[in-house]
Design an enzyme around this catalytic site. Structure first.
Site, PDB file in Angstrom:
ATOM      1  N   LYS A 195       0.869  -1.198   0.000  1.00 57.79           N
ATOM      2  CA  LYS A 195       0.000   0.000   0.000  1.00 57.79           C
ATOM      3  C   LYS A 195       0.894   1.231   0.000  1.00 57.79           C
ATOM      4  O   LYS A 195       2.059   1.149   0.389  1.00 57.79           O
ATOM      5  CB  LYS A 195      -0.859   0.024   1.271  1.00 57.79           C
ATOM      6  N   ASP A 252      -6.748   4.328  -4.765  1.00 56.01           N
ATOM      7  CA  ASP A 252      -7.477   4.187  -3.507  1.00 56.01           C
ATOM      8  C   ASP A 252      -8.118   5.568  -3.319  1.00 56.01           C
ATOM      9  O   ASP A 252      -8.279   6.300  -4.306  1.00 56.01           O
ATOM     10  CB  ASP A 252      -6.512   3.810  -2.359  1.00 56.01           C
TER      11      ASP A 252
HETATM   12  N1  GLU Z   1      -7.211   0.252  -3.099  1.00 61.16           N
HETATM   13  C1  GLU Z   1      -7.946  -0.948  -3.390  1.00 61.16           C
HETATM   14  C2  GLU Z   1      -7.990  -1.824  -2.168  1.00 61.16           C
HETATM   15  O1  GLU Z   1      -8.077  -1.326  -1.074  1.00 61.16           O
HETATM   16  C3  GLU Z   1      -7.462  -1.634  -4.663  1.00 61.16           C
HETATM   17  C4  GLU Z   1      -6.021  -1.984  -4.706  1.00 61.16           C
HETATM   18  C5  GLU Z   1      -5.558  -2.465  -6.078  1.00 61.16           C
HETATM   19  O2  GLU Z   1      -6.330  -2.513  -7.016  1.00 61.16           O
HETATM   20  O3  GLU Z   1      -4.365  -2.803  -6.154  1.00 61.16           O
HETATM   21  O4  GLU Z   1      -8.006  -3.025  -2.242  1.00 61.16           O
END
Ligand code: GLU
Length: 445
Positions: A126, A166
């Site tokens: 992340k 996100d």
């Molecule tokens: N931000 C999204 C999540 O919390 C998607 C992450 C992604 O597609 O890599 O899962």
């Protein structure tokens, strides 16, 4: 918690001081793992818990940028590469003023188990920044993204770490980030980012995937009781990507979403949300929820409280962490709400979760019910690697299949560990064992 598990938690708190959201996310997982550790002592013997709570790598960097008036600003950038047992680190980037090391760490930790649940080859990561895109011009957002990527590009790659969107990071930001990555590397590595535009390597259904998946998960939970979403009223929080497409899928399945929200308040539209108008306001105009109310007779903006004050059958928290507390849970339960599926990451506080579970309602933790977004990101990577594109129906059928599998894995794990219907235990146990078994296979690394 058992002593061995409690000790790991205490060490997490001591080592990650002040990172309350990370402590909360770890505690929720560790509490679920008691029966797993009891049944499989080799996890404790291999120090699996101690290893899984420690990020493989954590990057923090300066992001200087110049605004339209020529003034210099400095934001902080983060990327946490938490666990690569199952594949390249995978997870979104959040641009929001609330972002700090602890928030990114909790999100990265959740991502490990979520990604494992999808059954695809993706590790957990992340990132993000405390940059606030709201009120910035396109040119400012572009310069910020270029500066952010100038550092991030050293750490990512299609087989290493694959960021996505996100909160605060959508198609526009991914475009600027990709353009700068391509320029720095002189390489069209489409698979280095997901959530790309359809004309340059994006996947159909990625935009809709998190919201669609959340509603599909709710539908699967209801099916275990011989019920469905047909005719049910739904409270949704948020007005971003996740909320909008949760509303769309809920409508497709015959339910009636009547709320959504942003930081200015929540909208109640008893006649049912006008999805076209909501998309126009949020996606096209980048406006506020009040702009919806001014054009929609009968809808009202409420600036006190939360959408959870509105009596509904189903609640879909799709905004942000800890947006639904014990009081909100009590109100929902008092009003007869029988299903909660999380579209956001960790939106319910531990006390709210406890209340839902004590009441015996259907409650899905985000790491299971919102996994459709990252799952479709992995489908995007698959298409990029194969230099191919699937049509909408193909991608949606795959998403639907993955969500059904995640649901069934949760149900099965909850039964295996003696708590049928406990989706928290089910998601944590199923996600953890998949990662832990591979970590053991890879040795002490
Ligand atoms: N931000 C999204 C999540 O919390 C998607 C992450 C992604 O597609 O890599 O899962």
């Amino acid at each position: 918690m058992q002593d061995v598990v409690e000790k790991v938690y205490e060490q997490v708190v001591a080592r990650n001081r002040g990172e309350a959201e990370f402590h909360q996310a770890v505690r929720e997982v560790l509490e679920s793992l008691d029966p797993v550790i009891a049944k499989h002592p080799h996890y404790a013997e291999n120090a699996l818990l101690e290893r899984i709570v420690e990020p493989e790598r954590q990057i923090m960097f300066r992001v200087p940028w110049v605004d339209d008036a020529g003034e210099v600003h400095v934001n902080r950038g983060f990327r946490i590469e938490f666990n690569s047992a199952l594949g390249p680190y995978k997870g979104g980037l959040r641009f929001h003023p609330s972002v700090n090391a602890g928030i990114i760490k909790f999100l990265g930790f959740e991502q490990i188990f979520k990604n494992a649940l999808t059954g695809q080859g993706i590790g957990g990561g992340k990132g993000g920044s405390d940059f606030d895109p709201h009120g910035k011009s396109d040119a400012e957002v572009m310069r910020f993204c270029q500066s952010f990527m100038t550092e991030l590009s050293r750490h990512i790659g299609p087989n290493t770490d694959v960021p996505a969107g996100d909160i605060g990071v959508g198609g526009r930001e991914i475009g600027y980030l990709f353009g700068q990555y391509k320029r720095l590397r002189n390489s069209y590595d489409a698979g280095v980012l997901t959530g790309k535009g359809l004309a340059w390597g994006g996947s159909l259904v990625r935009t809709e995937a998190t919201g669609y998946g959340t509603v599909l998960f709710a539908q699967s939970m209801l099916a275990t009781k011989g019920d469905s979403l047909e005719g049910k009223t739904v409270a949704v929080s948020g007005a971003g990507n996740v909320a909008i497409y949760a509303i769309e899928k809920a409508q497709q399945l015959g339910a009636k979403p009547i709320t959504f929200s942003d930081s200015s308040g929540y909208v109640v539209d008893e006649a049912g949300v006008d999805l076209e108008l909501l998309k126009q306001v949020k996606e096209v105009e980048r406006g506020r929820v009040a702009d919806y109310v001014s054009r929609r007779p009968g809808a009202r903006l409420v600036t006190e409280g939360r959408p959870w004050d509105v009596p509904v059958d189903v609640a879909l928290p799709c905004a942000t962490q800890n947006e639904l507390d014990a009081d909100n849970a009590a109100t929902l339960l008092r009003n007869g709400c029988a299903v909660v599926a999380e579209g956001a990451n960790m939106p319910s506080t531990p006390e709210a979760i406890e209340a839902f579970q004590a009441a015996g309602i259907l409650y899905a933790p985000g790491k299971a019910s919102n996994a459709g977004g990252v799952a479709t990101s992995a489908l995007e990577m698959e298409q990029n690697a194969g230099r191919t594109r699937w049509d909408f129906a193909t991608a949606e059928a795959k998403l639907t299949g993955i969500m059904a599998d995640i649901h069934d894995s949760c149900v099965e794990a909850a039964e295996t560990y003696g708590r049928p219907g406990d989706y928290v235990l089910g998601a944590n146990a199923a996600g953890f064992t998949r990662v832990a078994d591979v970590m053991i296979a890879h040795g002490i690394v």
